[in-house]
Design a protein around this motif. Structure first.
Motif, PDB file in Angstrom:
ATOM      1  N   THR A  59      23.163  64.070  92.890  1.00 61.79           N
ATOM      2  CA  THR A  59      23.134  65.315  93.650  1.00 61.79           C
ATOM      3  C   THR A  59      23.100  66.501  92.695  1.00 61.79           C
ATOM      4  O   THR A  59      23.977  66.630  91.835  1.00 61.79           O
ATOM      5  CB  THR A  59      24.361  65.449  94.562  1.00 61.79           C
ATOM      6  OG1 THR A  59      24.421  64.318  95.443  1.00 61.79           O
ATOM      7  CG2 THR A  59      24.271  66.718  95.395  1.00 61.79           C
ATOM      8  N   ASP A  65      12.496  59.291  92.549  1.00 61.67           N
ATOM      9  CA  ASP A  65      12.802  58.180  93.449  1.00 61.67           C
ATOM     10  C   ASP A  65      13.907  57.288  92.895  1.00 61.67           C
ATOM     11  O   ASP A  65      14.704  56.724  93.652  1.00 61.67           O
ATOM     12  CB  ASP A  65      11.545  57.345  93.685  1.00 61.67           C
ATOM     13  CG  ASP A  65      10.540  58.061  94.571  1.00 61.67           C
ATOM     14  OD1 ASP A  65       9.356  57.653  94.566  1.00 61.67           O
ATOM     15  OD2 ASP A  65      10.930  59.027  95.265  1.00 61.67           O
ATOM     16  N   SER A  66      13.964  57.176  91.579  1.00 61.66           N
ATOM     17  CA  SER A  66      14.925  56.274  90.946  1.00 61.66           C
ATOM     18  C   SER A  66      16.374  56.727  91.096  1.00 61.66           C
ATOM     19  O   SER A  66      17.290  55.926  90.910  1.00 61.66           O
ATOM     20  CB  SER A  66      14.596  56.127  89.452  1.00 61.66           C
ATOM     21  OG  SER A  66      14.645  57.390  88.810  1.00 61.66           O
ATOM     22  N   ASN A  70      26.272  59.292  90.713  1.00 60.36           N
ATOM     23  CA  ASN A  70      27.095  58.207  91.241  1.00 60.36           C
ATOM     24  C   ASN A  70      26.351  56.887  91.136  1.00 60.36           C
ATOM     25  O   ASN A  70      25.119  56.848  91.030  1.00 60.36           O
ATOM     26  CB  ASN A  70      27.455  58.485  92.695  1.00 60.36           C
ATOM     27  CG  ASN A  70      28.284  59.745  92.865  1.00 60.36           C
ATOM     28  OD1 ASN A  70      29.071  60.118  91.988  1.00 60.36           O
ATOM     29  ND2 ASN A  70      28.120  60.408  93.997  1.00 60.36           N
ATOM     30  N   LYS A  71      27.105  55.803  91.217  1.00 62.85           N
ATOM     31  CA  LYS A  71      26.524  54.454  91.177  1.00 62.85           C
ATOM     32  C   LYS A  71      25.553  54.331  90.008  1.00 62.85           C
ATOM     33  O   LYS A  71      24.406  53.878  90.183  1.00 62.85           O
ATOM     34  CB  LYS A  71      25.838  54.145  92.506  1.00 62.85           C
ATOM     35  CG  LYS A  71      26.786  54.175  93.701  1.00 62.85           C
ATOM     36  CD  LYS A  71      26.053  53.870  94.997  1.00 62.85           C
ATOM     37  CE  LYS A  71      27.005  53.921  96.184  1.00 62.85           C
ATOM     38  NZ  LYS A  71      26.295  53.659  97.459  1.00 62.85           N
ATOM     39  N   SER A  88      15.733  65.647  88.497  1.00 67.43           N
ATOM     40  CA  SER A  88      16.008  66.433  89.695  1.00 67.43           C
ATOM     41  C   SER A  88      15.745  67.901  89.404  1.00 67.43           C
ATOM     42  O   SER A  88      15.749  68.317  88.244  1.00 67.43           O
ATOM     43  CB  SER A  88      17.461  66.235  90.132  1.00 67.43           C
ATOM     44  OG  SER A  88      17.734  66.944  91.329  1.00 67.43           O
ATOM     45  N   TYR A 113      14.265  65.122  93.962  1.00 67.80           N
ATOM     46  CA  TYR A 113      14.809  64.061  93.124  1.00 67.80           C
ATOM     47  C   TYR A 113      13.726  63.042  92.789  1.00 67.80           C
ATOM     48  O   TYR A 113      12.825  62.780  93.595  1.00 67.80           O
ATOM     49  CB  TYR A 113      15.936  63.325  93.846  1.00 67.80           C
ATOM     50  CG  TYR A 113      17.128  64.193  94.177  1.00 67.80           C
ATOM     51  CD1 TYR A 113      17.203  64.871  95.390  1.00 67.80           C
ATOM     52  CD2 TYR A 113      18.170  64.344  93.265  1.00 67.80           C
ATOM     53  CE1 TYR A 113      18.290  65.678  95.692  1.00 67.80           C
ATOM     54  CE2 TYR A 113      19.264  65.145  93.562  1.00 67.80           C
ATOM     55  CZ  TYR A 113      19.310  65.807  94.774  1.00 67.80           C
ATOM     56  OH  TYR A 113      20.390  66.601  95.068  1.00 67.80           O
ATOM     57  N   SER A 169      30.674  56.994  87.784  1.00 71.82           N
ATOM     58  CA  SER A 169      30.141  58.329  88.059  1.00 71.82           C
ATOM     59  C   SER A 169      30.358  59.259  86.870  1.00 71.82           C
ATOM     60  O   SER A 169      31.297  59.082  86.093  1.00 71.82           O
ATOM     61  CB  SER A 169      30.835  58.936  89.283  1.00 71.82           C
ATOM     62  OG  SER A 169      30.616  58.166  90.446  1.00 71.82           O
ATOM     63  N   LYS A 194      17.311  59.026  93.821  1.00 73.22           N
ATOM     64  CA  LYS A 194      17.503  59.558  95.171  1.00 73.22           C
ATOM     65  C   LYS A 194      18.596  58.794  95.897  1.00 73.22           C
ATOM     66  O   LYS A 194      18.639  57.567  95.873  1.00 73.22           O
ATOM     67  CB  LYS A 194      16.179  59.465  95.930  1.00 73.22           C
ATOM     68  CG  LYS A 194      16.061  60.399  97.109  1.00 73.22           C
ATOM     69  CD  LYS A 194      14.626  60.406  97.636  1.00 73.22           C
ATOM     70  CE  LYS A 194      13.650  61.015  96.649  1.00 73.22           C
ATOM     71  NZ  LYS A 194      12.277  61.096  97.184  1.00 73.22           N
ATOM     72  N   GLY A 195      19.507  59.528  96.497  1.00 73.95           N
ATOM     73  CA  GLY A 195      20.613  58.917  97.218  1.00 73.95           C
ATOM     74  C   GLY A 195      21.841  58.664  96.374  1.00 73.95           C
ATOM     75  O   GLY A 195      22.926  58.363  96.904  1.00 73.95           O
ATOM     76  N   ARG A 196      21.705  58.769  95.053  1.00 67.50           N
ATOM     77  CA  ARG A 196      22.851  58.537  94.162  1.00 67.50           C
ATOM     78  C   ARG A 196      23.199  59.776  93.338  1.00 67.50           C
ATOM     79  O   ARG A 196      24.362  59.955  92.957  1.00 67.50           O
ATOM     80  CB  ARG A 196      22.550  57.370  93.212  1.00 67.50           C
ATOM     81  CG  ARG A 196      22.308  56.040  93.931  1.00 67.50           C
ATOM     82  CD  ARG A 196      22.101  54.899  92.948  1.00 67.50           C
ATOM     83  NE  ARG A 196      20.899  55.101  92.141  1.00 67.50           N
ATOM     84  CZ  ARG A 196      20.928  55.318  90.833  1.00 67.50           C
ATOM     85  NH1 ARG A 196      22.087  55.382  90.189  1.00 67.50           N
ATOM     86  NH2 ARG A 196      19.790  55.481  90.167  1.00 67.50           N
TER      87      ARG A 196
END
Length: 124
Positions: free
Chosen positions: A69, A62-63, A84-85, A49, A60, A17, A65-67
């Motif tokens: 913020t 798509d690449s 993250n990740k 983002s 965000y 991270s 999104k979810g990781r």
């Protein structure tokens, strides 16, 4: 006039991270939508983002999104990107940008102010 300064880049292993910061000068930060973009060697600058002036609305790629913020603190004139990740394909120079409107955009052409960039390198 708005000046933007990014910080927080560096070298990290895949899966790790980093948190980027973008410090803005000027009195218009709280009315400006902000965005993060990145540019890898030999590639065009791409959207990562964006966040509205109030911080209430975010978007965000798509690449990420979810990781990743995005957030902002208008009291500190600072925007952040928590990553993250991380994957090796995230290696790039990351730029923050500001536009003179409250609504965000994913288009580089709609941002008038840019920082100098901060290098993010993700090793495999």
């Amino acid at each position: 006039q708005v000046q933007l300064v990014e910080s927080g880049g560096g070298l990290v292993q895949a899966g790790g991270s980093l948190k980027l910061s973008c410090a803005a000068s000027g009195r218009t930060f709280s009315t400006s939508a902000m965005g993060w973009f990145r540019q890898a060697p030999g590639k065009e600058r791409e959207f990562v983002s964006a966040i509205s002036s109030s911080g209430a609305v975010t978007n965000y790629a798509d690449s990420v999104k979810g990781r990743f913020t995005i957030s902002r603190d208008n009291g500190k004139n600072t925007m952040y990107l928590q990553m993250n990740k991380l994957k090796p394909e995230a290696t790039a120079v990351y730029y923050c940008a500001a536009r003179s409107k409250p609504a965000y955009s994913g288009r580089t052409s709609e941002y008038a102010y840019w920082g100098q960039g901060t290098q993010v390198t993700v090793s495999s």
